[in-house]
Design a protein around this motif. Structure first.
Motif, PDB file in Angstrom:
ATOM      1  N   TYR A   1       8.204   6.232  -5.304  1.00 26.86           N
ATOM      2  CA  TYR A   1       7.552   5.390  -4.297  1.00 26.86           C
ATOM      3  C   TYR A   1       8.069   5.700  -2.901  1.00 26.86           C
TER       4      TYR A   1
ATOM      5  N   ARG B   1       6.513   8.661  -0.838  1.00 26.19           N
ATOM      6  CA  ARG B   1       5.062   8.653  -0.636  1.00 26.19           C
ATOM      7  C   ARG B   1       4.640   9.159   0.739  1.00 26.19           C
ATOM      8  N   TYR B   2       5.512   9.075   1.726  1.00 26.92           N
ATOM      9  CA  TYR B   2       5.172   9.594   3.050  1.00 26.92           C
ATOM     10  C   TYR B   2       5.903  10.900   3.365  1.00 26.92           C
TER      11      TYR B   2
ATOM     12  N   SER C   1       1.774   1.149  -6.882  1.00 26.90           N
ATOM     13  CA  SER C   1       1.589  -0.115  -6.178  1.00 26.90           C
ATOM     14  C   SER C   1       0.245  -0.717  -6.560  1.00 26.90           C
TER      15      SER C   1
ATOM     16  N   GLN D   1      -2.038   2.170  -0.636  1.00 31.28           N
ATOM     17  CA  GLN D   1      -0.864   2.990  -0.936  1.00 31.28           C
ATOM     18  C   GLN D   1      -1.171   4.087  -1.962  1.00 31.28           C
TER      19      GLN D   1
ATOM     20  N   VAL E   1       4.786  -3.926  -5.447  1.00 29.48           N
ATOM     21  CA  VAL E   1       5.462  -2.634  -5.338  1.00 29.48           C
ATOM     22  C   VAL E   1       6.490  -2.450  -6.451  1.00 29.48           C
TER      23      VAL E   1
END
Length: 243
Positions: free
Chosen positions: A79, A82-83, A117, A122, A163
């Motif tokens: 998680y 993710r960016y 999520s 997301q 989340v």
């Protein structure tokens, strides 16, 4: 028989943190249910991406002493990546796998992208991360835990923030990662030719072999030295049951 010694690496999912109160994280569930000799390291906010302020999975791994008796290194999260860019995630995975192979030369390395999520905005970034994790596993010749990927793709498995997994979610993650921790060793494999093996399985999960990939872990032992393991998923094409 080779007794398993497992290193677990993870993030807040492994910790079991939720805004509604802590639950039991997936590594502890596996340790208890499978009676594993294990080393568990986690920190919320970590991943493979080097820019994460909380640190990285490879940083958590570096704090563990080298050990030739470790049979499995299992890292799961995603998680927090993710960016992360493709380059950053892949570089982090390369660093992690290189370090794991050096510190634990007899261990099979297994990676899971379990981050998800219930928030739709997301999900695309998380799908991108799944692709990066798979690519990184192929590049490093390690196992991607495919069965674990969809563990919490169910809104009922999340805490109130959408989340972090609740206890049901943690249980689902543990159950799927358990498929990648072999419980049958030695004595059940007979080589028939260079490409064919006769495999005798004695397990409560035997009935599932008809519809699932069965995880195998083949090792060669010379004296007290365990040679490099061969691990992965083996498709059972034909299964014969005898009384």
């Amino acid at each position: 028989e080779i007794k398993r010694k497992v290193v677990f690496i993870g993030d807040s999912y492994a910790q079991g943190w939720t805004p509604d109160g802590d639950v039991t994280g997936w590594p502890e569930l596996l340790k208890d249910s499978m009676n594993l000799n294990s080393i568990i390291r986690y920190r919320g906010g970590t991943g493979f991406t080097s820019t994460l302020t909380a640190g990285t999975f490879q940083g958590l791994l570096s704090d563990i002493a080298s050990d030739s008796e470790v049979t499995d290194v299992i890292v799961a999260g995603g998680y927090n990546d993710r960016y992360g860019t493709r380059e950053s995630v892949l570089n982090g995975m390369n660093e992690f796998c290189s370090l794991a192979k050096t510190k634990f030369p007899n261990a099979a390395i297994k990676v899971g992208m379990i981050g998800w999520s219930s928030h739709d905005d997301q999900k695309q970034s998380l799908r991108n991360t799944i692709a990066y994790y798979k690519e990184g596993c192929i590049a490093n010749g390690v196992t991607y835990m495919e069965e674990a990927e969809n563990s919490i793709h169910n809104d009922e498995y999340f805490a109130s923030d959408g989340v972090h997994p609740n206890q049901k979610g943690e249980n689902a993650i543990a159950n799927n990662i358990a498929l990648y921790i072999p419980t049958i060793y030695g004595g059940g494999i007979q080589k028939l030719s260079d490409s064919k093996y006769l495999i005798t399985v004695a397990s409560e999960k035997t009935a599932k072999l008809l519809i699932k990939n069965y995880v195998y872990d083949l090792r060669m032992k010379a004296g007290n030295i365990v040679r490099t393991p061969l691990s992965g998923k083996l498709m059972i094409k034909d299964t014969v049951f005898e009384d």
